[in-house]
Design an enzyme around this catalytic site. Structure first.
Site, PDB file in Angstrom:
ATOM      1  CG  ASP A  80      16.857 -13.589  -3.875  1.00  0.00           C
ATOM      2  OD1 ASP A  80      16.856 -12.710  -4.635  1.00  0.00           O
ATOM      3  OD2 ASP A  80      15.860 -13.502  -2.795  1.00  0.00           O
ATOM      4  CG  LEU A 135      -2.077  -1.202   1.047  1.00  0.00           C
ATOM      5  CD1 LEU A 135      -3.022  -1.053   2.303  1.00  0.00           C
ATOM      6  CD2 LEU A 135      -2.658  -1.326  -0.100  1.00  0.00           C
ATOM      7  CB  SER A 193       1.731   1.438 -10.516  1.00  0.00           C
ATOM      8  OG  SER A 193       2.875   1.840 -10.101  1.00  0.00           O
ATOM      9  CE1 TYR A 194      -1.961  -3.472  -9.755  1.00  0.00           C
ATOM     10  CE2 TYR A 194      -0.553  -2.139  -8.262  1.00  0.00           C
ATOM     11  CZ  TYR A 194      -0.931  -3.462  -8.749  1.00  0.00           C
ATOM     12  OH  TYR A 194      -0.122  -4.627  -8.624  1.00  0.00           O
ATOM     13  CG  HIS A 246       3.254 -15.534  -8.382  1.00  0.00           C
ATOM     14  ND1 HIS A 246       2.290 -15.100  -7.535  1.00  0.00           N
ATOM     15  CD2 HIS A 246       4.506 -15.305  -8.011  1.00  0.00           C
ATOM     16  CE1 HIS A 246       2.929 -14.412  -6.679  1.00  0.00           C
ATOM     17  NE2 HIS A 246       4.085 -14.672  -6.820  1.00  0.00           N
ATOM     18  CG  MET A 265      15.984 -17.006 -11.461  1.00  0.00           C
ATOM     19  SD  MET A 265      14.610 -17.289 -10.415  1.00  0.00           S
ATOM     20  CE  MET A 265      13.566 -15.606 -11.057  1.00  0.00           C
TER      21      MET A 265
END
Length: 357
Positions: free
Chosen positions: A224, A124, A131-132, A262, A245
């Site tokens: 990572d 939030l 951006s939305y 995802h 990766m």
């Protein structure tokens, strides 16, 4: 009231449609109320009070101006209606209402074992949530992600260039990992017999530490981005490695991909899975890849679970990622060269998939 039809619908149907529209027009207020209660530290205040807290006590601790006490009460009433607090009328307090924590608001108590407040603060943040507003512009951009449109770079590049937000994002992911750890406690069979494991995109190692504690003979590597792991210290059976990766994954008996795939397109997922397959088949071994992600199943899931999964799918679309159903997962696994897979439920909306070369 007249029963005549308007555009083929009776007034009752039209008013229900209006209510649905208004619910979604003002839905952003739900998020902002949630952000408000975290910013005001209200869950911690109630937790530290050791019993339901009266409105007068709450506003005194918050040092709220008298002119805004009514507004605090209205916010708390709405949050209670949505399941974040319980309103209790206490006879001893002259019938003044008090507020108690619910299971949901206990997850917002900072410093507790299971705390999702960092997720609220990260998602939030106006930089991200703002951006939305640009979904329309994004739809007409052929190659850019939503954040590419609004921030001038892809999300991962944005994190690399903004250390403070990168820190907030890692804290959010770590808080989510604690929830997954709760589910993994009952998944001993998944990790038994393994001598080594790589947690790809494992962040600061929250999940890996739990697995290492449970299986002290299992050597675990958290893999990572260098920016995430460079200054982290391991232990006897836990180490950190920085890398990409898409280039290579350290060899191990198993590779864990927790909420990673995802984020990516099918093409990118296949590239990642191919690197994971190489890692678990090195030296003639035949290990496995463990995927923790959503599996959309509209026919079997409850409506609320499907709604969360489809909501997350829209969210991931903005990163050029996606949530997938079993058919879509199977297609990825086969195209990456795997022969078999098994899907088991993990949390309310996440599944655990074991895939075999």
């Amino acid at each position: 009231m007249s029963n005549s039809l308007i555009n083929g619908h009776n007034p009752r149907e039209i008013f229900q449609a209006q209510a649905l529209l208004y619910k979604h027009i003002f839905a952003f207020i739900d998020s902002m109320c949630l952000k408000w209660t975290v910013e005001m530290n209200i869950p911690n205040i109630i937790h530290n009070h050791n019993k339901p807290i009266t409105l007068s006590n709450l506003v005194s601790i918050l040092q709220v101006p008298s002119s805004k006490i009514g507004n605090v009460q209205r916010l708390m009433r709405y949050l209670a209606h949505n399941g974040f607090f319980e309103i209790i009328t206490n006879q001893e307090e002259e019938n003044e209402e008090s507020y108690a924590l619910t299971v949901a608001s206990k997850l917002l108590v900072k410093g507790s074992d299971l705390c999702l407040a960092p997720m609220v603060e990260c998602v939030l943040d106006p930089t991200l949530s703002g951006s939305y507003h640009q979904l329309k512009k994004w739809i007409y951009e052929e190659d850019l992600t939503l954040f590419g449109v609004t921030l001038g770079s892809g999300f991962w590049d944005f994190l690399n260039k903004n250390p403070e937000y990168n820190k907030s994002f890692n804290e959010a992911m770590a808080s989510d990992s604690k929830m997954i750890n709760l589910a993994l406690r009952d998944c001993n069979l998944v990790f038994e017999g393994l001598e080594s494991m790589v947690d790809v995109g494992g962040g600061t190692g929250t999940t890996a530490k739990i697995i290492c504690d449970t299986f002290p003979k299992l050597k675990c590597v958290v893999f990572d981005r260098p920016q995430v792991v460079d200054n982290l210290c391991g232990s006897n059976n836990l180490s950190y490695v920085g890398g990409d990766m898409f280039s290579s994954v350290p060899n191990a008996d198993a590779v864990l991909l927790k909420w990673i795939l995802h984020n990516w397109t099918d093409k990118d997922c296949i590239r990642i899975l191919e690197k994971c397959k190489e890692a678990v088949t090195s030296n003639g071994k035949k290990g496995k890849v463990i995927v923790i992600d959503m599996v959309i199943n509209e026919k079997k899931d409850e409506n609320q679970i499907t709604q969360i999964k489809l909501l997350m799918d829209v969210n991931m679309a903005c990163l050029n990622g996606k949530e997938r159903n079993e058919k879509e997962w199977k297609k990825l696994f086969i195209e990456a060269g795997f022969q078999d897979y098994k899907i088991s439920p993990l949390t309310g909306f996440l599944s655990l998939m074991e895939i075999y070369p």
